[in-house]
Design an enzyme around this catalytic site. Structure first.
Site, PDB file in Angstrom:
ATOM      1  NE  ARG A 224      -3.520   2.921   0.806  1.00 42.19           N
ATOM      2  CZ  ARG A 224      -4.458   3.072   1.602  1.00 42.19           C
ATOM      3  NH1 ARG A 224      -4.751   2.339   2.395  1.00 42.19           N
ATOM      4  NH2 ARG A 224      -5.026   3.864   1.575  1.00 42.19           N
TER       5      ARG A 224
ATOM      6  CG  ASP B 290      -8.869   1.787   2.585  1.00 37.45           C
ATOM      7  OD1 ASP B 290      -8.274   2.105   3.264  1.00 37.45           O
ATOM      8  OD2 ASP B 290      -9.732   1.727   2.149  1.00 37.45           O
TER       9      ASP B 290
END
Length: 159
Positions: free
Chosen positions: A83, A95
């Site tokens: 990420r 996420d």
């Protein structure tokens, strides 16, 4: 032990694999186990709309971790998945959002519980409704009722 709900999403790389691997990583956290996994949903992007669709899901966890420790673990799992926080609401490999922890209400610089925007997001409430439709979000209502206020067109449950 505390019941907690975590939203998962991905729209870069092999999104299904990323979300499923993150579920396994959550189950491997110390003093934590995944109790329920929602189905996977293909959902349109939210916020920045010029990006690929997302794969979204929600898990219910039984955890002895404190909210801050659980949040730190979520951020580490995201980091391990590659990420990069380049753009708010932009594309991402993974996420993870802490949505709710039973008996915990917080609002500080690090964490707000329940998640402040979950009632606005079909991509969160749809999978959450699959595993906890009667969950009461303090000050907002049940997941099922909140979902009834949202447009779920474009959201597709995956086999």
């Amino acid at each position: 032990m505390t019941l907690a709900y975590v939203a998962l999403g991905s729209n870069l790389g092999d999104s299904q694999r990323q979300v499923l691997a993150a579920m396994d990583a959550l189950d491997a956290l110390p003093a934590t186990r995944v109790l329920r996994r929602s189905p996977l949903y293909l959902t349109p992007p939210w916020g920045v709309i010029e990006q690929p669709p997302f794969i979204n899901a929600v898990v219910a966890l039984d955890t002895a971790l404190l909210p801050e420790a659980l949040l730190d673990a979520l951020l580490q799992i995201e980091c391990d998945a590659g990420r990069v926080r380049a753009e708010r609401n932009g594309p991402r490999t993974l996420d993870l959002d802490l949505l709710h922890m039973d008996g915990v209400t917080r609002h500080d610089e690090q964490l707000t519980l329940p998640h402040p925007r979950m009632a606005e997001r079909a991509f969160v409430l749809l999978p959450l409704s699959a595993i906890a439709p009667t969950l009461d979000i303090p000050g907002q209502g049940t997941v099922h009722a909140l979902l009834g206020n949202l447009d779920t067109s474009g959201c597709e449950r995956l086999p």
